[in-house]
Design an enzyme around this catalytic site. Structure first.
Site, PDB file in Angstrom:
ATOM      1  N   GLU A 198       0.857  -6.845 -15.999  1.00  0.00           N
ATOM      2  CA  GLU A 198       1.200  -7.599 -16.692  1.00  0.00           C
ATOM      3  C   GLU A 198       2.504  -6.208 -17.155  1.00  0.00           C
ATOM      4  O   GLU A 198       2.949  -5.929 -18.043  1.00  0.00           O
ATOM      5  CB  GLU A 198       1.004  -8.355 -18.057  1.00  0.00           C
ATOM      6  CG  GLU A 198       0.020  -9.507 -18.170  1.00  0.00           C
ATOM      7  CD  GLU A 198       0.029 -10.591 -16.665  1.00  0.00           C
ATOM      8  OE1 GLU A 198       1.483 -10.843 -16.376  1.00  0.00           O
ATOM      9  OE2 GLU A 198      -0.204 -10.514 -16.097  1.00  0.00           O
ATOM     10  N   CYS A 236       8.874  -9.272 -23.325  1.00  0.00           N
ATOM     11  CA  CYS A 236       8.649  -8.454 -21.792  1.00  0.00           C
ATOM     12  C   CYS A 236       9.345 -10.658 -21.031  1.00  0.00           C
ATOM     13  O   CYS A 236       9.251 -10.208 -20.234  1.00  0.00           O
ATOM     14  CB  CYS A 236       7.158  -9.072 -21.231  1.00  0.00           C
ATOM     15  SG  CYS A 236       5.948 -10.151 -22.182  1.00  0.00           S
TER      16      CYS A 236
HETATM   17  P1  NAP Z   1       3.993   2.113 -21.884  1.00  0.00           P
HETATM   18  O1  NAP Z   1       4.580   2.682 -21.429  1.00  0.00           O
HETATM   19  O2  NAP Z   1       4.195   1.573 -20.013  1.00  0.00           O
HETATM   20  O3  NAP Z   1       2.393   1.593 -22.204  1.00  0.00           O
HETATM   21  C1  NAP Z   1       1.937   0.421 -22.154  1.00  0.00           C
HETATM   22  C2  NAP Z   1       0.853   1.071 -22.815  1.00  0.00           C
HETATM   23  O4  NAP Z   1       0.010   1.790 -22.065  1.00  0.00           O
HETATM   24  C3  NAP Z   1      -0.277   1.159 -23.847  1.00  0.00           C
HETATM   25  O5  NAP Z   1      -0.982   1.311 -24.845  1.00  0.00           O
HETATM   26  C4  NAP Z   1       0.334   3.232 -23.539  1.00  0.00           C
HETATM   27  O6  NAP Z   1      -0.160   3.543 -24.779  1.00  0.00           O
HETATM   28  C5  NAP Z   1      -0.826   3.240 -22.585  1.00  0.00           C
HETATM   29  N1  NAP Z   1      -0.812   3.839 -21.701  1.00  0.00           N
HETATM   30  C6  NAP Z   1       0.665   5.054 -21.231  1.00  0.00           C
HETATM   31  N2  NAP Z   1      -0.068   5.738 -20.558  1.00  0.00           N
HETATM   32  C7  NAP Z   1      -1.708   5.923 -20.500  1.00  0.00           C
HETATM   33  C8  NAP Z   1      -1.985   6.508 -19.882  1.00  0.00           C
HETATM   34  N3  NAP Z   1      -1.798   7.385 -18.760  1.00  0.00           N
HETATM   35  N4  NAP Z   1      -3.288   6.160 -20.039  1.00  0.00           N
HETATM   36  C9  NAP Z   1      -3.615   4.797 -20.737  1.00  0.00           C
HETATM   37  N5  NAP Z   1      -3.364   4.464 -20.729  1.00  0.00           N
HETATM   38  C10 NAP Z   1      -1.674   5.085 -20.989  1.00  0.00           C
HETATM   39  O7  NAP Z   1       4.601   0.472 -21.894  1.00  0.00           O
HETATM   40  P2  NAP Z   1       5.354   0.492 -23.586  1.00  0.00           P
HETATM   41  O8  NAP Z   1       6.484   1.066 -24.190  1.00  0.00           O
HETATM   42  O9  NAP Z   1       4.277   0.469 -24.866  1.00  0.00           O
HETATM   43  O10 NAP Z   1       5.714  -1.460 -23.671  1.00  0.00           O
HETATM   44  C11 NAP Z   1       7.062  -1.437 -23.176  1.00  0.00           C
HETATM   45  C12 NAP Z   1       6.795  -2.265 -21.636  1.00  0.00           C
HETATM   46  O11 NAP Z   1       5.683  -3.196 -21.760  1.00  0.00           O
HETATM   47  C13 NAP Z   1       8.132  -2.696 -21.442  1.00  0.00           C
HETATM   48  O12 NAP Z   1       8.122  -2.349 -20.299  1.00  0.00           O
HETATM   49  C14 NAP Z   1       7.646  -4.596 -20.653  1.00  0.00           C
HETATM   50  O13 NAP Z   1       8.777  -5.539 -20.563  1.00  0.00           O
HETATM   51  C15 NAP Z   1       6.644  -4.484 -21.083  1.00  0.00           C
HETATM   52  N6  NAP Z   1       5.373  -5.095 -21.241  1.00  0.00           N
HETATM   53  C16 NAP Z   1       5.105  -6.357 -20.220  1.00  0.00           C
HETATM   54  C17 NAP Z   1       4.288  -7.689 -21.290  1.00  0.00           C
HETATM   55  C18 NAP Z   1       4.060  -9.204 -19.985  1.00  0.00           C
HETATM   56  O14 NAP Z   1       2.828  -9.494 -20.327  1.00  0.00           O
HETATM   57  N7  NAP Z   1       4.174  -8.809 -18.927  1.00  0.00           N
HETATM   58  C19 NAP Z   1       4.386  -7.925 -22.180  1.00  0.00           C
HETATM   59  C20 NAP Z   1       4.890  -6.608 -23.404  1.00  0.00           C
HETATM   60  C21 NAP Z   1       5.505  -5.786 -22.736  1.00  0.00           C
HETATM   61  P3  NAP Z   1       0.445   4.700 -25.516  1.00  0.00           P
HETATM   62  O15 NAP Z   1       1.404   3.729 -26.325  1.00  0.00           O
HETATM   63  O16 NAP Z   1      -0.807   5.266 -26.519  1.00  0.00           O
HETATM   64  O17 NAP Z   1       1.097   5.848 -24.613  1.00  0.00           O
END
Ligand code: NAP
Length: 675
Positions: free
Chosen positions: A255, A294
């Site tokens: 997602e 999102c």
């Molecule tokens: P993100 O930076 O991509 O992180 C998402 C998750 O991935 C976090 O738990 C992060 O953990 C983890 N992660 C990052 N690198 C990783 C790795 N190497 N191995 C395992 N896990 C890893 O996104 P975010 O900043 O949290 O969220 C914002 C984004 O999410 C926006 O682009 C938004 O559109 C999207 N979003 C989408 C939805 C949907 O339902 N489609 C819902 C909400 C948000 P850490 O924080 O510990 O790095």
């Protein structure tokens, strides 16, 4: 405070220092996060070895009841979560979506699980497939839970909802989960998780929590495991490319980010109810969670001749949006989740500024209520106008904050093309009162979206809004949105189960699935099945009734009794002009009633009520002189865990003197457990 992980049935606090997490409002350090030293192989193993078998000892209904218990437990403690939630920058209403919205997902899955799934561990998919002429060899698709672990990686914006909306369908399926919250707001997830553990409602190993990096966890996964990721497309893609995931065909649900749009219909005039609804939706999506949703409206697509009116209305509304400490009275918009998140958004705003006209951007010139602009992650709403909507980078750049871009269209085709430039989104809304406009736009954009909401005055009062995913409905979208789905009611449970096409004899498949299959043995006992209590009754118990000849007097009496004098029952000549009949035909509902007269046991007994019919089909006409008989067979039993009765489904087949089936349906009854 160092956040703890919950692994192998105990709390684990990493030694050494971790990453410092800050309060979004005050900027003060709120926690440290690190998972250093965790043995991720043992975490995955524990889930598979302990959690999976423990969960699968229960049936769908028993697990559904656990979700309900858990929901009640968390709801009773909701104020504990609200108290910490404001540190994430969320106002009370933002937190309501996260906390109570998340808990509501557990309630919904509990209800749906008990209503829509059997009380067993095998779930049938569609009807029996008849694949052989004599029906000694048949087929049925079934779902059973995967035997591995689900790794849930969540985004920072909904620390509670994000965890619960993934846990509900996973646990209901019977699959253990490892929850990995996004670091920035993991302190709130950890708090709620502590209460989940304390409740003692879930079996050992059903859930584990990793606060901090997942280390080499993904390398441990194999084909019985699943990853459900929510976050940015770039992280998602990177994780999807983990060799173990592609080489072992690990289920990977993504997602990701999404440039959702809302289209104002060409019929909507300024000053109309729909125009106000449009402005309200766009403003709400910019300001709720400070635009960190999102599903937020990133692109507001309006008819060219409505641009000025829409821009003016948005600017006016947003001017009165109060920003500041989310815990303070009167604050409409809180802070972003942290300074890092704000820096990300500002970098994206810069890209949008370079390629689009700025309609509103107060920059750092914001008056805050009860907060310090230097320390908290505050930001005022920003609106752009894309002069060339088809080429604008607003179709590519996601600023995950209070940011939206206005785009104009000349006709429906252009609006549809602009919507598609988002390259696949979670949600779109169409605001119009005109059914033709709605049909054209909806059918034009649906293929690029996981959800489309059509809004007008008729549904506005009860509408849940553009930005709210509901547990009943699919959440996800094609392309850039990740190409996966979550929730969608029981669909989401099936993501954690394997679909298998079972083939074999009807008796064999009846035994395996617990559902009587056409072609299986009918157990004809001396004791009428209506005299058996729920626990005494067996799938396959049956009655083959006496025969009854249908007469013209029956048809006349039924017509008199009900007033149904449809010509095909009453007028032989008119009936014979109808391509389906040769003569006056018996009422279908008479057959259903007459069948009950043949199969019921009239005396007081364990059958308490008939609560409906399913799948009723009349497959051949019945004329006066035909002789009918009913084969009535216990098809499925569903034990109601919390009731003193169970549900029994009976296959009901009416045949004529030539053994031709004239009607087939399921009768649904409630049968007492105690005499
Ligand atoms: P993100 O930076 O991509 O992180 C998402 C998750 O991935 C976090 O738990 C992060 O953990 C983890 N992660 C990052 N690198 C990783 C790795 N190497 N191995 C395992 N896990 C890893 O996104 P975010 O900043 O949290 O969220 C914002 C984004 O999410 C926006 O682009 C938004 O559109 C999207 N979003 C989408 C939805 C949907 O339902 N489609 C819902 C909400 C948000 P850490 O924080 O510990 O790095």
């Amino acid at each position: 405070m160092k956040l703890a992980s919950y692994a192998n049935g105990e709390w684990y606090r990493a030694s050494g220092s971790g990453k410092v997490l800050s309060n979004a409002v005050s900027g003060e350090a709120i926690a440290e996060i690190s998972s250093e030293g965790l043995d991720f192989a043992s975490v995955a193993d524990y889930a598979r070895r302990v959690g999976g078998p423990a969960l699968r000892k229960f049936t769908f209904h028993q697990r559904a009841l656990m979700l309900k218990e858990l929901a009640k437990y968390l709801m009773e403690r909701k104020e504990i979560f609200y108290a910490l939630s404001s540190a994430t920058g969320a106002t009370r209403s933002d937190s309501w979506i996260d906390i109570e919205g998340g808990i509501a997902t557990l309630f919904t899955y509990s209800g749906k699980g008990r209503r829509e799934l059997p009380n067993s561990n095998i779930c049938l998919d569609g009807p029996q497939e008849i694949i052989a002429r004599e029906n000694t060899f048949t087929a049925q698709h079934v779902y059973t839970p995967i035997q591995g672990v689900a790794v849930h990686i969540n985004a920072f914006n909904f620390p509670c909802w994000g965890m619960l909306e993934k846990l509900a369908p996973t646990l209901l399926a019977g699959v253990p989960a490892i929850v990995k919250p996004a670091s920035q707001t993991a302190y709130l997830t950890e708090l709620m998780f502590q209460h989940i553990v304390e409740s003692g409602i879930l079996p050992q190993g059903a859930v584990q929590l990793i606060c901090g990096s997942t280390g080499n966890l993904l390398d441990q996964l194999d084909f019985q495991d699943a990853v459900s990721f929510t976050g940015s497309a770039s992280t998602g893609l990177m994780l999807k490319k983990t060799p173990a995931i592609s080489e072992n065909s690990v289920r990977f649900f993504m997602e990701a980010d999404s440039l959702n749009c809302s289209i104002l219909g060409s019929d909507v005039d300024p000053g109309s109810v729909e125009f106000d609804l449009y402005i309200k939706e766009v403003v709400r999506e910019i300001t709720a969670k400070s635009g960190q949703k999102c599903t937020a409206i990133r692109r507001a697509i309006v008819p060219a001749d409505r641009l000025d009116a829409v821009a003016d209305a948005l600017v006016n509304r947003l001017a009165s949006t109060t920003i500041g400490n989310p815990a303070s009275e009167g604050v409409r918009m809180g802070a972003l989740a942290g300074l890092e998140q704000r820096a990300d958004v500002l970098a994206q705003v810069e890209k949008l500024t370079a390629a689009n006209e700025t309609v509103v951007n107060r920059g750092s010139d914001i008056e805050l209520i009860d907060a310090d602009a230097e320390r908290g992650a505050f930001m005022a709403p920003v609106i752009f106008y894309a002069r060339d909507p088809l080429q604008s980078n607003a179709n590519d750049v996601e600023a995950f904050g209070p940011v939206s871009t206005l785009m104009t269209y000349r006709d429906a085709d252009e609006a549809i093309e602009i919507a598609a430039r988002g390259k696949g989104s979670l949600v779109a809304s169409v605001i119009t009162a005109d059914t033709q406009v709605a049909t054209r736009l909806t059918t034009g954009i649906a293929a690029c979206h996981g959800r489309v909401m059509v809004l007008n005055e008729a549904c506005a009062k009860e509408s849940t809004g553009h930005g709210s995913p509901l547990p009943h409905l699919v959440h996800g979208g094609p392309g850039r949105a990740g190409g996966s789905e979550e929730m969608g009611g029981i669909r989401g449970v099936k993501h954690y189960m394997q679909r298998t096409a079972l083939q074999g004899s009807p008796d064999m498949l009846s035994a395996i699935t617990g559902q009587w299959m056409t072609g299986s043995e009918r157990k004809l006992d001396q004791v009428h099945p209506f005299r058996k209590r729920f626990d005494q009754l067996e799938v396959g118990d049956a009655v083959v009734t006496d025969k009854r000849e249908i007469t013209l007097a029956d048809i006349e009496s039924f017509a008199d009794l009900t007033g149904d004098r449809f010509y095909a029952h009453m007028d032989a000549e008119a009936a014979s002009r109808n391509p389906f009949f040769e003569d006056r035909v018996a009422h279908g509902y008479f057959l259903v009633s007459m069948a009950a007269g043949l199969f019921v046991w009239p005396g007081e007994g364990p059958v308490l009520a008939n609560y409906g019919l399913d799948h009723l089909r009349f497959s051949a006409p019945v004329y006066a002189g035909d002789v009918l008989q009913v084969q009535f067979t216990c098809k499925q039993k569903v034990n109601r865990e919390t009731e003193d009765y169970g549900e029994v489904r009976w296959d009901t087949t009416i045949v004529n003197q030539d053994d031709q089936v004239v009607a087939n349906y399921d009768v649904l009854t409630l049968v007492a457990k105690q005499a």
